[in-house]
Design a protein around this motif. Structure first.
Motif, PDB file in Angstrom:
ATOM      1  N   SER A  30      12.572  26.631   7.824  1.00 21.42           N
ATOM      2  CA  SER A  30      13.839  27.366   7.841  1.00 21.42           C
ATOM      3  C   SER A  30      13.684  28.698   8.562  1.00 21.42           C
ATOM      4  O   SER A  30      12.660  29.382   8.417  1.00 21.42           O
ATOM      5  CB  SER A  30      14.333  27.613   6.419  1.00 21.42           C
ATOM      6  OG  SER A  30      14.610  26.388   5.773  1.00 21.42           O
ATOM      7  N   LEU A  79      14.107  32.418   1.774  1.00 21.83           N
ATOM      8  CA  LEU A  79      14.758  31.748   0.654  1.00 21.83           C
ATOM      9  C   LEU A  79      15.875  32.580   0.034  1.00 21.83           C
ATOM     10  O   LEU A  79      16.948  32.056  -0.286  1.00 21.83           O
ATOM     11  CB  LEU A  79      13.721  31.403  -0.420  1.00 21.83           C
ATOM     12  CG  LEU A  79      14.249  30.684  -1.664  1.00 21.83           C
ATOM     13  CD1 LEU A  79      14.898  29.361  -1.285  1.00 21.83           C
ATOM     14  CD2 LEU A  79      13.107  30.458  -2.657  1.00 21.83           C
ATOM     15  N   ASP A  80      15.647  33.898  -0.137  1.00 21.23           N
ATOM     16  CA  ASP A  80      16.677  34.718  -0.785  1.00 21.23           C
ATOM     17  C   ASP A  80      17.942  34.795   0.062  1.00 21.23           C
ATOM     18  O   ASP A  80      19.057  34.801  -0.470  1.00 21.23           O
ATOM     19  CB  ASP A  80      16.146  36.126  -1.077  1.00 21.23           C
ATOM     20  CG  ASP A  80      15.693  36.857   0.187  1.00 21.23           C
ATOM     21  OD1 ASP A  80      15.286  36.178   1.148  1.00 21.23           O
ATOM     22  OD2 ASP A  80      15.754  38.109   0.203  1.00 21.23           O
ATOM     23  N   PRO A 114      13.495  26.417  -6.982  1.00 19.70           N
ATOM     24  CA  PRO A 114      12.541  27.343  -7.608  1.00 19.70           C
ATOM     25  C   PRO A 114      12.836  27.608  -9.080  1.00 19.70           C
ATOM     26  O   PRO A 114      11.900  27.794  -9.880  1.00 19.70           O
ATOM     27  CB  PRO A 114      12.698  28.617  -6.764  1.00 19.70           C
ATOM     28  CG  PRO A 114      13.133  28.127  -5.426  1.00 19.70           C
ATOM     29  CD  PRO A 114      14.043  26.969  -5.723  1.00 19.70           C
ATOM     30  N   ASP A 143       8.888  21.924  -1.565  1.00 21.58           N
ATOM     31  CA  ASP A 143       9.439  22.720  -2.668  1.00 21.58           C
ATOM     32  C   ASP A 143       8.548  22.702  -3.901  1.00 21.58           C
ATOM     33  O   ASP A 143       8.847  23.370  -4.890  1.00 21.58           O
ATOM     34  CB  ASP A 143      10.834  22.201  -3.034  1.00 21.58           C
ATOM     35  CG  ASP A 143      11.850  22.448  -1.922  1.00 21.58           C
ATOM     36  OD1 ASP A 143      11.460  22.974  -0.867  1.00 21.58           O
ATOM     37  OD2 ASP A 143      13.033  22.106  -2.105  1.00 21.58           O
ATOM     38  N   ARG A 185      18.135  22.865  -2.662  1.00 20.15           N
ATOM     39  CA  ARG A 185      16.834  23.413  -2.291  1.00 20.15           C
ATOM     40  C   ARG A 185      16.706  24.862  -2.756  1.00 20.15           C
ATOM     41  O   ARG A 185      15.611  25.301  -3.154  1.00 20.15           O
ATOM     42  CB  ARG A 185      16.635  23.316  -0.777  1.00 20.15           C
ATOM     43  CG  ARG A 185      16.793  21.916  -0.188  1.00 20.15           C
ATOM     44  CD  ARG A 185      15.699  20.978  -0.628  1.00 20.15           C
ATOM     45  NE  ARG A 185      14.400  21.395  -0.128  1.00 20.15           N
ATOM     46  CZ  ARG A 185      13.928  21.085   1.075  1.00 20.15           C
ATOM     47  NH1 ARG A 185      14.663  20.340   1.913  1.00 20.15           N
ATOM     48  NH2 ARG A 185      12.731  21.483   1.447  1.00 20.15           N
ATOM     49  N   ALA A 186      17.822  25.595  -2.728  1.00 18.94           N
ATOM     50  CA  ALA A 186      17.796  26.980  -3.190  1.00 18.94           C
ATOM     51  C   ALA A 186      17.623  27.065  -4.697  1.00 18.94           C
ATOM     52  O   ALA A 186      17.052  28.033  -5.215  1.00 18.94           O
ATOM     53  CB  ALA A 186      19.088  27.692  -2.770  1.00 18.94           C
ATOM     54  N   ARG A 226      18.940  32.415   2.193  1.00 18.17           N
ATOM     55  CA  ARG A 226      19.575  31.095   2.079  1.00 18.17           C
ATOM     56  C   ARG A 226      20.262  30.923   0.727  1.00 18.17           C
ATOM     57  O   ARG A 226      21.314  30.295   0.633  1.00 18.17           O
ATOM     58  CB  ARG A 226      18.532  29.994   2.290  1.00 18.17           C
ATOM     59  CG  ARG A 226      18.117  29.836   3.744  1.00 18.17           C
ATOM     60  CD  ARG A 226      17.147  28.699   3.941  1.00 18.17           C
ATOM     61  NE  ARG A 226      15.804  29.057   3.529  1.00 18.17           N
ATOM     62  CZ  ARG A 226      15.042  28.347   2.713  1.00 18.17           C
ATOM     63  NH1 ARG A 226      15.523  27.244   2.177  1.00 18.17           N
ATOM     64  NH2 ARG A 226      13.819  28.728   2.424  1.00 18.17           N
ATOM     65  N   ARG A 227      19.655  31.506  -0.309  1.00 16.39           N
ATOM     66  CA  ARG A 227      20.278  31.422  -1.632  1.00 16.39           C
ATOM     67  C   ARG A 227      21.613  32.168  -1.647  1.00 16.39           C
ATOM     68  O   ARG A 227      22.611  31.675  -2.189  1.00 16.39           O
ATOM     69  CB  ARG A 227      19.341  31.990  -2.692  1.00 16.39           C
ATOM     70  CG  ARG A 227      19.898  31.849  -4.113  1.00 16.39           C
ATOM     71  CD  ARG A 227      18.967  32.442  -5.150  1.00 16.39           C
ATOM     72  NE  ARG A 227      17.748  31.652  -5.280  1.00 16.39           N
ATOM     73  CZ  ARG A 227      16.538  32.092  -4.992  1.00 16.39           C
ATOM     74  NH1 ARG A 227      16.370  33.338  -4.540  1.00 16.39           N
ATOM     75  NH2 ARG A 227      15.491  31.318  -5.139  1.00 16.39           N
TER      76      ARG A 227
END
Length: 377
Positions: free
Chosen positions: A152, A156-157, A283, A320, A279-280, A159-160
Motif C-alpha cells: 500500500s 495503515l492509520d 489489527p 495481516d 484490512r484496516a 487508510r483507516r
C-alpha cells in the motif's frame, strides 16, 4: 440540501401500471447507417437479449409484458461499423408495463427516456446520490493504491481514516435512500430502493416494521417476497438465536465444521482480501486474539474472496498476520456461509457462546477486546 430535495421526491406521484403490456418506441434522429436495436432484460439471473429490431428511418419499437418493473437496457449495434470504434452504445432503464419512449440524436446512451414511472423515480434518486457515490469511489481508488511490489502507498492509520470517511458517506447515502423508500410505500421504486438498503447492515426487526408499511400489492409481488425472505434470513444472525452449523474448506483445502468448536467462545469474522475497511480492522482483531489466545476462545475468518483469488486471500492472511482458522468457498458474495447468515456487507462478525448461541454482533475496535475480556476469564 437533504431537507429541500427529499420533500420534493415525496411529491412524486404514483401511477399504478394499469396496462398489462409495454410498448417501447425509439427515435434516433442522427444515426444515418444501418443498425439493429436490442432489448436486454434479466433472464435466469443474467442479462440477455430478449428482443431485437432493425432501425428503420431512425425508429424502432418493442412490445411485450413484464410481471413487475425490472432493470433492462436498450443497445444499438451499427451494422457497418465495428463496435470497438464507438464502444457499446447502450442505455439502462427500468422497464414496466407502460408506453415508454426513447429520443436520441445519434447515440442511444444519451437518450431521453419518458413514460416509465419507475425509471423516472430512479433517475431522480440517483441524481441526489451520485455525488456521494463519486466521493466513495474517489476515496477507495486513491487510498487503495499500491506500488509495484503490491504494498500500500499509504500507511495503515491513513487508510483507516479513509475507511472511516467512506463508512460515514455510505451511511449518509443509506439514510437518503431509506427516506426515499419509506416515503414511497406504494411505489415499486420505493420497494426496490428498500431492498437495496438490505445490501448493507440492518436490524431485521426494524426493517420488518418498515417493510410492513408497503402496500399489500407490493408485499405480495416477486420483489416483495424476496425482500421478506432476506429479512427472515438476517434474523439468523441476531443475538439470542442459535448459530447455524456449517462446513467449509480452509486454506489447505481441509474441511472445517463450526460445531467442532462447541464449548468455546467463537468469533465468526466475515472479511475479504479486497475489502479495505476489513484490512484496516484486522489489527484490532489480531489484538483481541493475542490477548485471549490459549483461553476458551477461537476466531474463524470467513473470506468472501472470489473464484481464482486464493492467492490474494492467502497473501492477505500472511500480510495481516491472521493466525486463526481461515475458511472460504471462494464464491465472493455468494459464499454459502455468508448467504446462510444474510451477510451482505463486510467487515461483519458474530460472537457465539460455548452453547452455540449468538451473543454479539459487529463488535469493533476496543469494544471487541473489552467484550471478550468480560466473557472469557
Amino acid at each position: 440540501m437533504k431537507k429541500t430535495i427529499i420533500p420534493m421526491l415525496m411529491l412524486l406521484p404514483f401511477f399504478g401500471a394499469a396496462q398489462k403490456s409495454y410498448t417501447i418506441s425509439g427515435k434516433i434522429s442522427g444515426l444515418n447507417e444501418p443498425a439493429k436495436v436490442y432489448l436486454i432484460t434479466m433472464q435466469s439471473n443474467q442479462f440477455k437479449d430478449t428482443d431485437s429490431a432493425t432501425l428503420i428511418n431512425g425508429q424502432f419499437q418493442f412490445n411485450g409484458s413484464v410481471t413487475e418493473p425490472q432493470q433492462a437496457a436498450i443497445r444499438v449495434k451499427r451494422i457497418n461499423t465495428p463496435e470497438a470504434k464507438y464502444r457499446p452504445d447502450i442505455l439502462e432503464f427500468f422497464l414496466e408495463n407502460s408506453q415508454i419512449s426513447f429520443t436520441a440524436k445519434d447515440s442511444i446512451k444519451y437518450a431521453a427516456v419518458t413514460g416509465s414511472v419507475a425509471d423516472r423515480e430512479h433517475r431522480d434518486l440517483e441524481a441526489i446520490s451520485s455525488l456521494m457515490i463519486r466521493t466513495i469511489i474517489r476515496i477507495q481508488d486513491e487510498f487503495g493504491k499500491k506500488n509495484n511490489d503490491g504494498a500500500s502507498l499509504y500507511p495503515l492509520d491513513v487508510r483507516r481514516n479513509a475507511g472511516e470517511s467512506v463508512q460515514k458517506t455510505v451511511e449518509e447515502l443509506r439514510n437518503i435512500r431509506l427516506m426515499f423508500a419509506t416515503s414511497h410505500p406504494k411505489s415499486f421504486m420505493g420497494l426496490f430502493t428498500f431492498n437495496e438498503i438490505l445490501d448493507q447492515k440492518f436490524i431485521p426487526a426494524e426493517m420488518e416494521l418498515l417493510f410492513n408499511n408497503f402496500s399489500a400489492e407490493l408485499k405480495s409481488s416477486p420483489l416483495g417476497k424476496k425482500t421478506l425472505e432476506r429479512i427472515n434470513i438476517a434474523k439468523r444472525a441476531q443475538p439470542g438465536t442459535k448459530a447455524t452449523d456449517f462446513t467449509q474448506n480452509d486454506l489447505n483445502g481441509k474441511p472445517f465444521t463450526l460445531s467442532s468448536l462447541r464449548g468455546k467462545y467463537v468469533l465468526l469474522d466475515f472479511w475479504a482480501s479486497w475489502c479495505a475497511p476489513c484490512r484496516a480492522e484486522n489489527p484490532n482483531v489480531v489484538k483481541a486474539y493475542n490477548e485471549l489466545k490459549g483461553k476458551n476462545f477461537e476466531i474463524v475468518g470467513i473470506s468472501l474472496d472470489y473464484p481464482g483469488s486464493k492467492g490474494a486471500w492467502a497473501a492477505a492472511v500472511k500480510s495481516d498476520g491472521l493466525p486463526w482458522i481461515q475458511v472460504s468457498d471462494l464464491n465472493g458474495w455468494k459464499n454459502e456461509v455468508a448467504l446462510t447468515y444474510g451477510i451482505n456487507s463486510v467487515p461483519q462478525n458474530l460472537l457465539i457462546d460455548p452453547q452455540g448461541m449468538i451473543i454479539g454482533k459487529n463488535l469493533r475496535g476496543e469494544a471487541l477486546t473489552e467484550k471478550l475480556k468480560q466473557l472469557i476469564k
